[in-house]
Design an enzyme around this catalytic site. Structure first.
Site, mmCIF file in Angstrom:
data_model
loop_
_atom_site.group_PDB
_atom_site.id
_atom_site.type_symbol
_atom_site.label_atom_id
_atom_site.label_comp_id
_atom_site.label_asym_id
_atom_site.label_seq_id
_atom_site.Cartn_x
_atom_site.Cartn_y
_atom_site.Cartn_z
ATOM 1 N N GLY A 46 0.830 -1.193 0.000
ATOM 2 C CA GLY A 46 0.000 0.000 0.000
ATOM 3 C C GLY A 46 0.865 1.243 0.000
ATOM 4 O O GLY A 46 2.021 1.209 0.455
ATOM 5 N N GLN A 51 3.147 9.881 1.237
ATOM 6 C CA GLN A 51 4.424 9.159 1.106
ATOM 7 C C GLN A 51 5.178 9.521 -0.168
ATOM 8 O O GLN A 51 6.364 9.194 -0.292
ATOM 9 C CB GLN A 51 4.186 7.642 1.148
ATOM 10 N N CYS A 89 6.348 -0.285 6.915
ATOM 11 C CA CYS A 89 5.938 0.877 6.133
ATOM 12 C C CYS A 89 7.062 1.236 5.166
ATOM 13 O O CYS A 89 8.228 1.259 5.560
ATOM 14 C CB CYS A 89 5.648 2.052 7.063
ATOM 15 N N LEU A 90 6.707 1.543 3.934
ATOM 16 C CA LEU A 90 7.721 1.906 2.939
ATOM 17 C C LEU A 90 8.464 3.190 3.334
ATOM 18 O O LEU A 90 9.570 3.431 2.870
ATOM 19 C CB LEU A 90 7.077 2.081 1.555
ATOM 20 N N HIS A 131 -3.884 1.016 7.617
ATOM 21 C CA HIS A 131 -2.555 1.635 7.612
ATOM 22 C C HIS A 131 -2.511 2.825 6.650
ATOM 23 O O HIS A 131 -2.033 3.914 7.014
ATOM 24 C CB HIS A 131 -1.527 0.565 7.221
ATOM 25 N N GLU A 132 -3.037 2.632 5.437
ATOM 26 C CA GLU A 132 -2.979 3.712 4.435
ATOM 27 C C GLU A 132 -3.874 4.876 4.817
ATOM 28 O O GLU A 132 -3.513 6.038 4.637
ATOM 29 C CB GLU A 132 -3.347 3.181 3.042
ATOM 30 N N HIS A 135 -2.322 7.130 7.242
ATOM 31 C CA HIS A 135 -1.350 8.048 6.623
ATOM 32 C C HIS A 135 -2.003 9.375 6.210
ATOM 33 O O HIS A 135 -1.354 10.419 6.202
ATOM 34 C CB HIS A 135 -0.753 7.421 5.348
HETATM 35 ZN ZN ZN Z 1 2.971 3.245 5.512
#
Ligand code: ZN
Length: 161
Positions: A46, A51, A89-90, A131-132, A135
């Site tokens: 995701g 991000q 998380c990226l 999670h997304e 953000h």
């Molecule tokens: Zn993330």
């Protein structure tokens, strides 16, 4: 195809609130295309607009069938159950932790043309949506982590990578 730079933890942009999307124009479509390319390139589950440095309320989430769902102005309309599993998380590479999330969620969102829809997700995918969507209001999984785990313990049961 365009890969965008993924903003890393410590950058204040990850802590800001996203603005609602009101124009479903080619610029939004380009953003969503780039986000999907960036997500695939990073092999994640995701990716949310902050991000890639854009404070707009949209994200792309990997579904269990391997396709990608774009969610614009998403909200968790309903949730039930709970699950504790590993998450990463990226934007926070190398850090993984156990986070409690609902087992089932119903997400209400718009598509890239502004059409409203709902999507029911469970398990890993429900975790990814939560999670997304966190953000989009400046939330990171590290705010909710129960305990951190060694990256070697991470078996892909969580979100992103
Ligand atoms: Zn993330």
């Amino acid at each position: 195809m365009a890969i965008r730079n993924i903003i890393q933890e410590g950058d204040e942009i990850l802590r800001k609130n996203c603005r609602k999307i009101t124009e479903f124009n080619p610029r939004l479509h380009q953003l969503l295309d780039d986000m999907r390319d960036t997500l695939i390139n990073a092999d994640g589950a995701g990716l949310a607009a902050p991000q890639v440095g854009v404070l707009r309320a949209c994200a792309v989430v990997l579904l269990s069938d391997g396709s990608y769902l774009e969610i614009v102005n998403p909200i968790i309309e309903e949730s039930s159950g709970s699950q504790e599993d590993a998450e990463g998380c990226l934007s926070i590479p190398g850090k993984f932790g156990i986070v409690n999330r609902p087992m089932y969620v119903t997400v209400r969102a718009q598509d890239r043309f502004g059409k409203e829809f709902t999507y029911n997700a469970e398990g890993f995918t429900a975790r990814a949506f939560c999670h997304e969507i966190d953000h989009l209001s400046g939330g990171l999984f590290t705010d909710k982590v129960i305990r951190y785990i060694d990256p070697d313990e991470y078996y892909g049961g969580g979100e992103e990578k």
